[in-house]
Scaffold this motif. Sequence first.
Motif, short mmCIF file in Angstrom:
data_model
loop_
_atom_site.label_atom_id
_atom_site.label_comp_id
_atom_site.label_asym_id
_atom_site.label_seq_id
_atom_site.Cartn_x
_atom_site.Cartn_y
_atom_site.Cartn_z
N MET A 227 0.77 -1.48 -0.05
CA MET A 227 -0.28 -0.08 -0.06
C MET A 227 0.76 1.30 0.09
O MET A 227 0.71 2.17 -0.82
N ASP A 228 1.90 1.31 0.91
CA ASP A 228 3.04 2.41 1.09
C ASP A 228 3.48 2.59 -0.44
O ASP A 228 3.64 3.53 -0.99
N MET A 229 3.88 1.46 -0.96
CA MET A 229 4.53 1.49 -2.52
C MET A 229 3.71 2.25 -3.41
O MET A 229 4.14 2.94 -4.37
N LEU A 230 2.22 1.81 -3.45
CA LEU A 230 1.55 2.42 -4.39
C LEU A 230 1.45 3.84 -4.25
O LEU A 230 1.19 4.53 -5.20
N ASP A 231 1.26 4.28 -3.13
CA ASP A 231 1.32 5.78 -2.72
C ASP A 231 2.48 6.54 -3.28
O ASP A 231 2.53 7.33 -3.71
N GLU A 232 3.59 5.66 -3.08
CA GLU A 232 5.00 6.40 -3.14
C GLU A 232 5.24 6.49 -4.87
O GLU A 232 5.53 7.40 -5.29
N ILE A 233 4.48 5.63 -5.65
CA ILE A 233 4.65 5.62 -7.16
C ILE A 233 3.71 6.54 -7.58
O ILE A 233 4.35 7.54 -8.36
N GLY A 234 2.55 6.80 -7.12
CA GLY A 234 1.72 8.00 -7.26
C GLY A 234 0.69 8.14 -8.62
O GLY A 234 -0.19 8.45 -8.57
N SER A 235 1.34 7.50 -9.56
CA SER A 235 0.60 7.42 -10.88
C SER A 235 1.00 6.29 -11.99
O SER A 235 2.45 5.94 -11.76
N THR A 285 -10.42 2.97 -11.95
CA THR A 285 -9.83 1.92 -11.97
C THR A 285 -8.13 2.09 -11.66
O THR A 285 -7.15 1.65 -12.06
N TYR A 286 -8.00 3.47 -11.09
CA TYR A 286 -6.81 4.06 -10.82
C TYR A 286 -5.92 2.89 -10.15
O TYR A 286 -4.70 2.59 -10.74
N TRP A 287 -6.13 2.56 -8.98
CA TRP A 287 -5.13 1.73 -8.22
C TRP A 287 -4.93 0.26 -9.07
O TRP A 287 -4.00 -0.35 -8.84
N PHE A 288 -6.18 -0.20 -9.62
CA PHE A 288 -6.08 -1.55 -10.29
C PHE A 288 -5.16 -1.53 -11.40
O PHE A 288 -4.24 -2.23 -11.74
N ASP A 289 -5.28 -0.35 -12.20
CA ASP A 289 -4.60 -0.33 -13.39
C ASP A 289 -3.13 0.01 -13.04
O ASP A 289 -2.27 -0.65 -13.71
N MET A 290 -2.67 0.78 -11.89
CA MET A 290 -1.36 0.68 -11.38
C MET A 290 -0.76 -0.50 -11.10
O MET A 290 0.51 -0.77 -11.50
N ALA A 291 -1.51 -1.41 -10.19
CA ALA A 291 -1.06 -2.54 -10.03
C ALA A 291 -0.76 -3.61 -11.21
O ALA A 291 0.24 -4.32 -11.12
N GLU A 292 -1.71 -3.67 -12.06
CA GLU A 292 -1.54 -4.58 -13.23
C GLU A 292 -0.41 -4.19 -14.09
O GLU A 292 0.19 -4.90 -14.51
N GLU A 293 -0.34 -2.98 -14.03
CA GLU A 293 0.84 -2.56 -14.85
C GLU A 293 2.07 -2.82 -14.21
O GLU A 293 3.18 -3.45 -15.01
N ILE A 294 2.37 -2.71 -12.94
CA ILE A 294 3.29 -3.27 -12.35
C ILE A 294 3.53 -4.85 -12.49
O ILE A 294 4.57 -5.39 -12.65
N SER A 318 -4.24 -8.02 -2.71
CA SER A 318 -5.13 -7.51 -1.42
C SER A 318 -4.74 -6.16 -0.76
O SER A 318 -5.80 -5.46 -0.49
N ALA A 319 -3.78 -5.56 -1.14
CA ALA A 319 -3.61 -4.12 -0.85
C ALA A 319 -4.18 -3.28 -1.82
O ALA A 319 -4.85 -2.17 -1.49
N VAL A 320 -4.53 -3.68 -2.95
CA VAL A 320 -5.36 -2.77 -3.72
C VAL A 320 -6.80 -2.79 -3.43
O VAL A 320 -7.71 -2.08 -3.43
N VAL A 321 -7.11 -4.13 -3.06
CA VAL A 321 -8.64 -4.33 -2.38
C VAL A 321 -8.80 -3.26 -1.19
O VAL A 321 -9.74 -2.51 -1.01
N TYR A 322 -7.88 -3.38 -0.34
CA TYR A 322 -7.91 -2.67 0.78
C TYR A 322 -7.83 -0.88 0.38
O TYR A 322 -8.76 -0.13 0.95
N LEU A 325 -11.47 -0.37 -0.50
CA LEU A 325 -12.53 -0.34 0.96
C LEU A 325 -12.01 0.90 1.71
O LEU A 325 -12.74 0.82 2.91
N ASP A 326 -11.00 1.65 1.31
CA ASP A 326 -10.71 2.82 2.09
C ASP A 326 -10.25 2.38 3.55
O ASP A 326 -10.17 3.17 4.53
N ILE A 327 -9.41 1.22 3.53
CA ILE A 327 -8.84 0.76 4.60
C ILE A 327 -7.49 1.48 4.95
O ILE A 327 -6.71 1.45 3.78
N PRO A 328 -6.96 2.28 5.70
CA PRO A 328 -5.74 2.74 6.09
C PRO A 328 -4.79 1.87 6.02
O PRO A 328 -4.90 0.79 6.55
N ALA A 329 -3.80 2.11 5.50
CA ALA A 329 -2.47 1.38 5.28
C ALA A 329 -1.99 0.74 6.75
O ALA A 329 -1.58 -0.38 6.84
#
Length: 365
Positions: A227-235, A285-294, A318-322, A325-329
Motif C-alpha cells: 500500500m505504501d509502495m502504491l502511494d509512493e509511485i503515485g500514478s 480503476t486507478y489503483w487496479f490499473d497501476m497494480a496491473e501495470e506493475i 490484497s493491498a489494492v482491495v484495501y 475499501l478505504d482501509i488505511p495502510a
Amino acid sequence: MEEMKKGLEGVVALDTKISYIDGIQGILKYRGIKIEDLADLSYDAVSYLLINGKIPGEAELSEYSRMLKENRRINGKQIEVLKEFEFGTEALDGLRTAISCTAHFDEENNHHTPDANKNKSIRLVAKFPTIVAALHRASFGEKPIEPMDNLSHGANFLYMLSGKIPTELEAEAMEKDLILSAEHELNPSTFALRIAASTLSDLYSAVICGLCTLKGPLHGGARKGVMDMLDEIGSIENVRDYTLGKLENKEKIMGFGHRVYKTLDPRARIYKDVARALAEENGDTYWFDMAEEIEHILYHEFIEIRGKPIYPNVDFYSAVVYKYLDIPAELATSIFAMGRVSGWIAHCMEQYSDNRVIRPRAHTV
C-alpha cells in the motif's frame, strides 16, 4: 555434522491436518478443500472448518454465527485502555496490547480444558474485528461503533470502521479477504505460535506470540508495504521508471515472490478478481490499473527475460482491495490478523492435542 538449513528452508517440522500447500502447482487447501472452493463461503463457515475440522451443517453454522455475534462486544474498561495508546504508523502494536488486556477479562484465561479453549476461541474470533475498528476510531478521538448483529463478520467490521453499511460487493470482498488470510500452514507467525502452545502456554499468549511475529515486514507487514509502495509511485505514468529503478538497484519490490510458491499464489488470483470488481463498482480503476501495470512489467522482467519464477503474492492485490475499501495502510497487518486468528487457533488446538515441546538444536560455530 548434521546439515543446517538457514531459515529452516525445506525442513518439515510437524504433521498437520489443517492445511496443505503445493508451491509448484499453486495449490492451497484448508482441511483438504481448495481455497478456490472456500472463497465463496462465509468467513464463519471457514472459521468453523479450521477450528472444528469439518464444514458446518446449517444448524451448526447458525449456532456458531450466533455465538460469534454474541461475543463481538468489548467492555468499557477495554475501551478506556484503548484510549491510552500512543498511536503510530502500525495499529498492530495496539492490537497486540489490546488482546493481552482482553485476556485479563476472560475468566477462563488460565483454564486449559478443551471446553475452555473452545470458549476462548469464540471470544477471540469475535472480538478481533471490534478491537481493530475501535483502535482505529480511538486514534482520531472517536467513540467505537457498536457491532450490528444482522451483518456478516466482514460487513460488520467495515460498518464499525466507518459507520456506513457496506455495499454487497464490499461486504463480499471483506469476507473473502478474511477467508484468504485465515490459514497458510507453517508460516512464521503460526510456527512461533505453535512453539508457544507447545510449552502449554494459554491460548491468548500463543495468539499474542503470533501477532508479534506477524508484524514483521517480511511476513504480515508486507501488505502495508505494498500500500505504501502504491502511494509512493503515485500514478501509472511513474510505474515503469519506479519498477525498473528498483530492479536496477537490486531493491525488493513489495508483493512479489514467496518462499513456498514457485508459481502464482492461488490467493493472489482471487484477490485480483476482487480488486477488479471493486474498481469497476467504484467507477475508478486507478489503483487496479497501476497494480496491473506493475505485474505486467515484472512478469516480463522476471519470467520472460530472467526465467525466475517470481509472481505476485497474497499481499499484492490484497493491498489494492484495501485501497478500494478505504482501509488505511496502518490497519493492513491487523486486518490480516483478524482473518488469521482462526488458523492460529486451529494450530493451537492441534498442538495441544498431541503435544511435545518444540525444542530444536543449534550448531556451535
